[in-house]
Scaffold this motif. Structure first.
Motif, short mmCIF file in Angstrom:
data_model
loop_
_atom_site.label_atom_id
_atom_site.label_comp_id
_atom_site.label_asym_id
_atom_site.label_seq_id
_atom_site.Cartn_x
_atom_site.Cartn_y
_atom_site.Cartn_z
N CYS A 148 4.87 48.46 -64.18
CA CYS A 148 6.01 48.37 -64.84
C CYS A 148 6.36 46.85 -64.88
O CYS A 148 6.19 46.05 -63.92
N LEU A 149 7.23 46.66 -65.84
CA LEU A 149 8.02 45.37 -66.22
C LEU A 149 9.58 45.53 -66.87
O LEU A 149 9.21 46.54 -67.90
N GLN A 150 10.37 44.86 -66.74
CA GLN A 150 11.29 45.06 -67.48
C GLN A 150 11.47 43.69 -68.55
O GLN A 150 11.06 42.64 -68.04
N LEU A 151 11.73 44.00 -69.77
CA LEU A 151 11.38 42.75 -71.03
C LEU A 151 12.78 42.90 -71.68
O LEU A 151 13.21 43.89 -72.12
N THR A 152 13.45 41.74 -71.81
CA THR A 152 14.55 41.57 -72.38
C THR A 152 14.57 40.29 -73.46
O THR A 152 14.19 39.38 -73.26
N ILE A 153 14.98 40.79 -74.48
CA ILE A 153 15.00 39.79 -75.54
C ILE A 153 16.45 39.28 -75.64
O ILE A 153 17.34 39.76 -75.79
N GLN A 203 17.45 25.28 -81.10
CA GLN A 203 17.41 25.45 -82.44
C GLN A 203 17.43 26.81 -82.74
O GLN A 203 16.97 27.33 -83.59
N GLY A 204 18.44 27.62 -82.00
CA GLY A 204 18.53 29.11 -82.05
C GLY A 204 17.32 30.04 -81.69
O GLY A 204 17.20 31.11 -81.95
N MET A 205 16.49 29.53 -80.72
CA MET A 205 15.20 30.26 -80.25
C MET A 205 15.66 31.35 -79.45
O MET A 205 16.45 31.29 -78.52
N LYS A 206 14.76 32.49 -79.60
CA LYS A 206 14.96 33.65 -78.91
C LYS A 206 14.13 33.50 -77.67
O LYS A 206 12.93 32.86 -77.78
N ARG A 207 14.45 34.17 -76.57
CA ARG A 207 13.51 33.75 -75.29
C ARG A 207 13.27 35.59 -74.80
O ARG A 207 14.13 36.28 -75.18
N LYS A 225 0.24 40.82 -71.16
CA LYS A 225 -0.22 40.50 -72.40
C LYS A 225 0.64 41.25 -73.47
O LYS A 225 0.87 41.05 -74.57
N GLU A 226 1.04 42.61 -73.02
CA GLU A 226 1.56 43.68 -73.88
C GLU A 226 2.99 42.93 -74.08
O GLU A 226 3.54 43.05 -75.16
N ALA A 227 3.40 42.55 -73.06
CA ALA A 227 5.06 42.07 -72.94
C ALA A 227 5.02 40.84 -73.95
O ALA A 227 6.01 40.84 -74.83
N LYS A 282 6.51 38.04 -79.14
CA LYS A 282 5.98 37.26 -80.29
C LYS A 282 6.42 38.19 -81.50
O LYS A 282 7.08 37.71 -82.63
N SER A 283 6.30 39.53 -81.32
CA SER A 283 6.77 40.39 -82.63
C SER A 283 8.19 40.26 -82.79
O SER A 283 8.62 40.77 -83.89
N LYS A 284 9.04 40.04 -81.78
CA LYS A 284 10.47 39.71 -81.91
C LYS A 284 10.72 38.36 -82.13
O LYS A 284 12.17 37.87 -82.10
N GLU A 285 9.81 37.25 -82.52
CA GLU A 285 10.02 36.18 -83.01
C GLU A 285 10.49 35.26 -81.71
O GLU A 285 11.39 34.26 -81.93
#
Length: 149
Positions: free
Chosen positions: A65-70, A77-81, A104-106, A111-114
């Protein structure tokens, strides 16, 4: 093996993984029944947009498991992490590239969330984890700090 987003029924398996290492055994309370705080925390994760726990599952058993937070932000310049936390692989499955595949999945999701960056923190005592993250291309570019409240 498949990857999927965790649901409430997975919390027990996630806490089992979190508690099953040297540091986690000191921080977590893996007992039956699970303390209510874990269910409450999972409910908050589900309610917060851009926050999820990704699972690696084999034969219906949670093995990683891992937790991924956008995190949206103004800096850069408004970049999402994308922030990755609470990475664990079942001790019986370590050395089989499950952690690498989880990452790799995360990263695909990030990337899909830009997102323009994936970041993580890791305990200074976790030398093996540091080597693992560096092998995946992460660099120790910043010094992290925490204030326990």
């Amino acid at each position: 093996m498949e990857f999927r987003k965790a649901n409430k029924n997975d919390v027990y398996s996630i806490v089992r993984l979190l508690a099953d290492d040297e540091l986690g055994s000191q921080r977590e309370r893996f007992e039956e029944p699970l303390p209510a705080a874990y269910i409450e925390a999972f409910n908050e994760i589900e309610l917060q947009g851009g926050n999820q726990i990704i699972l690696a599952v084999e034969n219906e058993k949670v093995i990683g498991c891992l937790q991924l937070t956008i995190i949206p932000g103004l800096a850069r310049q408004g970049m999402k992490r994308a922030q990755i936390e609470a990475v664990r692989v079942d001790r019986n499955y370590r050395g089989k590239k499950i952690g690498e595949k989880l990452f790799k999945e995360a990263i695909i999701i990030a990337k899909s969330k830009e997102c323009g960056m994936v970041q993580l923190t890791t305990d200074k005592q976790r030398g093996d984890a540091h080597r693992f993250y560096e092998k995946l291309g992460f660099s120790a570019s910043h010094e992290g700090m925490k204030l326990i409240l």
